[in-house]
Scaffold this active site. Structure first.
Site, PDB file in Angstrom:
ATOM      1  N   ASP A  82      40.369  51.754  44.439  1.00  0.00           N
ATOM      2  CA  ASP A  82      40.728  51.547  45.847  1.00  0.00           C
ATOM      3  C   ASP A  82      42.216  51.741  46.074  1.00  0.00           C
ATOM      4  OD1 ASP A  82      41.131  49.228  44.257  1.00  0.00           O
ATOM      5  OD2 ASP A  82      41.239  47.968  46.031  1.00  0.00           O
ATOM      6  N   GLU A 144      40.658  46.010  43.894  1.00  0.00           N
ATOM      7  CA  GLU A 144      41.831  45.445  43.226  1.00  0.00           C
ATOM      8  C   GLU A 144      42.878  45.014  44.244  1.00  0.00           C
ATOM      9  OE1 GLU A 144      45.911  45.523  41.383  1.00  0.00           O
ATOM     10  OE2 GLU A 144      45.136  46.799  42.971  1.00  0.00           O
TER      11      GLU A 144
HETATM   12 ZN   LIG Z   1      47.355  49.444  41.643  1.00  0.00          ZN
END
Ligand SMILES: [Zn+2]
Length: 382
Positions: A82, A144
């Protein structure tokens, strides 16, 4: 060379052209499926066994684990699929297209960190995988940038036991072996508003917050004197008062006040212990003012992490990267991946360009990164 997957730059471009923004705002949040499907296709083409898992508590996002070979040991190369959202006004290039200009590759995720997967695939393409004696694993995680839900779920459920894990965040190819955690809290004080001419008619939230702040500064000093880790430039846990909002008029008793603060714990401090410390410190005021003070998290607390300086995996990586490991002041998935194997953060590009408009990879990183990845794979898996 394996010609069955696209060229390095084409793979890079395809990853950047597959939007995968993570945001706590559901309107901006996107699934990472496009990226995961591409990686699955290419890695399958190279002979890897692919496992896709839906990540709980996410909006339609997947983790991908690709393995070549079975058993324990070997190497795990890990990254997140992401990106953060982007500021349309500030970008001068198309964030979803790889633009090559002035020896740079521009695009959202070029260094943080979808580009890392193009490097991994390019390195693998040149290696005769049938010669590997230990397994090579590629992990691509989700979310993340928001909740770390992908890495948390993987750490909870994975059964593999590699000798080393590399997280390809942009470190300028310098191994990073530790970072502090990050915990942001909102402290809310509910008072009782009233006309300022009669103080007895109300409860002033600003005055209670004044007591809270005095306690927090005491806690800040305790953290500084009680805990110490020389690996860090700032060798103690920090506590910062970030912003505060309260009240609305000079002639009204302040009815509501909110303070946002953060703490950066050292790697060996547990998040539960930090929670305990904060709550213990504020307990006397909370007892004095029942139901008027609330302590909440502003976002997901992230623990600190440390891969010990004497760990054999770290020694091996340091010698291949020809650089001693350092510590960092940003947070990554390393605390979770480190539960599976000694985790070292090491990847191309500079952290200075992460989360910035016109994010780019300096193309001088291409050759050394390719070389280093090949050395890591052969050193850990042959
Ligand atoms: Zn990163």
């Amino acid at each position: 060379m394996n010609m069955s997957i696209p060229s390095f730059l084409n793979m890079y471009n395809e990853l950047i052209s597959s939007p995968s923004i993570s945001s706590s705002n559901p309107e901006l949040d996107q699934s990472n499926k496009l990226v995961i499907e591409k990686l699955a296709d290419w890695l399958e083409e190279l002979g890897f066994t692919i496992t896709l898992e839906e990540v709980p508590f996410s909006r339609n996002k997947l983790n991908l684990l690709a393995s070549y070979g079975t058993g324990t040991g070997g190497l795990l190369l890990s990254g997140h699929t992401d990106t953060v959202p982007f500021d349309e006004e500030q970008w001068t290039k198309d964030p979803f297209k790889l633009t090559q200009q002035d020896n740079r590759l521009y695009g959202l995720g070029t260094i943080d960190m979808k580009g890392f997967f193009a490097f991994v695939l390019e390195a693998i393409r040149d290696i005769d995988l049938t010669k590997l004696k230990k397994p090579l694993h590629i992990l691509a995680t989700a979310d993340e940038e928001t909740t770390m839900a992908g890495a948390i779920y993987f750490a909870k459920t994975a059964t593999l036991k590699p000798d080393c894990a590399i997280i390809g965040e942009p470190t300028g190819l310098i191994p990073i072996r530790a970072h502090k955690g990050h915990v942001a809290n909102v402290i809310k004080v509910i008072g009782k508003s009233g006309h300022s001419s009669d103080p007895e008619k109300g409860i002033n939230a600003l005055e209670i917050m004044h007591q809270v702040i005095a306690r927090l500064l005491k806690l800040r000093n305790k953290l500084k004197t009680k805990y110490h880790n020389d690996s860090f430039q700032i060798p103690y846990p920090t506590l910062n008062l970030g912003h505060i909002h309260g009240g609305d008029a000079a002639n009204r008793i302040c009815g509501h006040c909110e303070l946002v603060m953060d703490m950066r714990p050292l790697p060996d401090m547990h998040l539960e212990d930090l929670y305990e410390l904060l709550h213990k410190e504020l307990k006397p005021i909370m007892q004095q003012w029942p139901d008027r003070i609330a302590i909440e998290y502003e976002n997901m607390p992230i623990p600190g992490y440390e891969c010990l300086a004497q760990s054999p995996a770290l020694k091996q990586v340091e010698s291949l990267a020809k650089h001693q490991a350092e510590t960092a002041n940003y947070s990554t998935e390393a605390p979770y991946i480190n539960q599976i194997a000694p985790a070292i953060i090491l990847g191309p590009g500079s952290i200075d360009q992460a989360h910035q408009a016109d994010e780019f990879l300096d193309m001088d990183f291409i050759k050394p990164t390719d070389l280093l990845l090949k050395k890591l794979i052969t050193s850990f898996c042959l």
